[in-house]
Design a protein around this motif. Sequence first.
Motif, mmCIF file in Angstrom:
data_model
loop_
_atom_site.group_PDB
_atom_site.id
_atom_site.type_symbol
_atom_site.label_atom_id
_atom_site.label_comp_id
_atom_site.label_asym_id
_atom_site.label_seq_id
_atom_site.Cartn_x
_atom_site.Cartn_y
_atom_site.Cartn_z
ATOM 1 N N THR A 8 12.039 6.232 12.749
ATOM 2 C CA THR A 8 10.502 6.238 13.016
ATOM 3 C C THR A 8 10.729 5.293 14.387
ATOM 4 O O THR A 8 9.855 4.242 14.328
ATOM 5 C CB THR A 8 9.938 5.504 11.862
ATOM 6 N N ALA A 13 7.904 8.298 15.372
ATOM 7 C CA ALA A 13 6.763 7.948 15.199
ATOM 8 C C ALA A 13 5.499 8.593 15.801
ATOM 9 O O ALA A 13 4.436 8.712 15.276
ATOM 10 C CB ALA A 13 6.853 6.406 15.351
ATOM 11 N N ASN A 34 10.382 -2.655 11.160
ATOM 12 C CA ASN A 34 9.405 -1.731 11.524
ATOM 13 C C ASN A 34 9.108 -1.123 10.113
ATOM 14 O O ASN A 34 7.937 -0.714 9.957
ATOM 15 C CB ASN A 34 10.192 -0.539 12.116
ATOM 16 N N HIS A 37 6.699 -3.545 8.215
ATOM 17 C CA HIS A 37 5.328 -3.518 9.166
ATOM 18 C C HIS A 37 4.495 -2.444 8.534
ATOM 19 O O HIS A 37 3.352 -2.531 8.354
ATOM 20 C CB HIS A 37 5.643 -4.138 10.383
ATOM 21 N N ILE A 38 5.244 -1.205 8.815
ATOM 22 C CA ILE A 38 4.310 -0.032 8.449
ATOM 23 C C ILE A 38 3.975 0.211 7.189
ATOM 24 O O ILE A 38 2.828 0.385 6.861
ATOM 25 C CB ILE A 38 5.350 1.292 8.840
ATOM 26 N N LYS A 39 4.719 -0.314 5.987
ATOM 27 C CA LYS A 39 4.337 -0.386 4.786
ATOM 28 C C LYS A 39 3.036 -1.280 4.473
ATOM 29 O O LYS A 39 2.283 -0.874 3.642
ATOM 30 C CB LYS A 39 5.276 -0.823 3.667
ATOM 31 N N TYR A 41 0.756 -2.660 6.961
ATOM 32 C CA TYR A 41 -0.261 -2.758 7.940
ATOM 33 C C TYR A 41 -0.574 -1.112 8.352
ATOM 34 O O TYR A 41 -1.285 -1.011 9.295
ATOM 35 C CB TYR A 41 -0.007 -3.506 9.238
ATOM 36 N N LEU A 43 0.858 2.235 10.951
ATOM 37 C CA LEU A 43 1.292 2.429 12.120
ATOM 38 C C LEU A 43 0.140 2.675 13.181
ATOM 39 O O LEU A 43 -0.916 3.238 12.936
ATOM 40 C CB LEU A 43 1.882 3.804 12.097
ATOM 41 N N LYS A 44 0.626 2.005 14.421
ATOM 42 C CA LYS A 44 -0.352 2.063 15.548
ATOM 43 C C LYS A 44 0.380 2.813 16.664
ATOM 44 O O LYS A 44 1.437 2.440 16.826
ATOM 45 C CB LYS A 44 -0.733 0.525 15.933
ATOM 46 N N PRO A 135 6.924 -4.040 15.891
ATOM 47 C CA PRO A 135 7.126 -3.581 14.698
ATOM 48 C C PRO A 135 5.722 -3.037 14.442
ATOM 49 O O PRO A 135 4.679 -3.484 14.308
ATOM 50 C CB PRO A 135 7.370 -4.638 13.543
ATOM 51 N N GLY A 136 5.813 -1.535 13.808
ATOM 52 C CA GLY A 136 4.589 -0.596 13.639
ATOM 53 C C GLY A 136 4.096 -0.380 14.878
ATOM 54 O O GLY A 136 2.927 0.109 14.433
ATOM 55 N N SER A 137 4.415 -0.603 15.893
ATOM 56 C CA SER A 137 3.464 -0.234 17.018
ATOM 57 C C SER A 137 4.385 0.407 18.112
ATOM 58 O O SER A 137 5.393 0.180 18.689
ATOM 59 C CB SER A 137 3.096 -1.548 17.439
#
Length: 305
Positions: A8, A13, A34, A37-39, A41, A43-44, A135-137
Amino acid sequence: MKYLIIGTGGIGASIGGFLASNNNDVDFIARGENLEHIKKYGLKIKSGIKGELNLPKIRAFSSEEYVDKADVIFICVKSYSINDIIPIIKKVSHENSLVIPLMNGYGVGERMSNSLNGVKVIDGCIYISAFIDAPGSIVQLGSLFKIVFGTRKGIQIDSNILNDIKNTLVDCGINTILSEKIEADTFQKFSFVSPCAACGAYYDITVGAMQEDGEYRETFKELCEEIKQIGNKLELNFDVDITEASLKVLDSLNPDSTSSMQKDIKAGRKAEIDGQIFDVVRLAKNLGVEIPVYYKIAKHFGYAL
């Protein structure tokens, strides 16, 4: 169909995010900060195609946590991780699962298939500029987002399934081609990625420097010509001139872009130097093709006979 994205980073992603944004059933296997953070908040994605996507309900798992089986599995990890993910693919596949590697390299599907007896592995490649900026972005730059996939000679897959996957990706906003000559198409992609990564990393420059006339662009062209010789020796039938096609891709990219290999080198992370540069030198040697510019760059990065 249930889709699973293994890896991801920017590529995985983006694919999974586009699928999820169109209400498809998609899971992610990720790791580290990563994943956490996705868990928490979601995914952006800041996309040049879709604008800002906020996906708070993304399902993300570690490889150990994932217990489901997927119908279509996109492999979006770095080429040096192939051996590490073979056990994961075996775990998440059922008898009719279809594995589609979208990785930098040539012949990846065949190499994976040799280690995955009973699992259907085809070939694919992707054209995109995307990366993790936090993370997550994810940032997906520009309008280039194209997936090409298809079956190698001797591999039989139901065409209805392949067309269903293609149509699903197209509906998500991803330009998708179902190829009847995937060996040539994956090599053509590699014939851009490898020269771009090699030239960019050797000189430590952005794509914009290669878009301007001068030494950097000439080196890129020389690398393209050398890898084209390898493709010709392999007797791959290309519909276009490899060098001209690669120059068009290069000129379509955001000038601030750099290859993922170059980013990893600068960050001190493990990089795909072996798969994107050294493998070319080895293949050329086996085929009896002279590639002096590649060899010079390979030596710079520590290649030894």
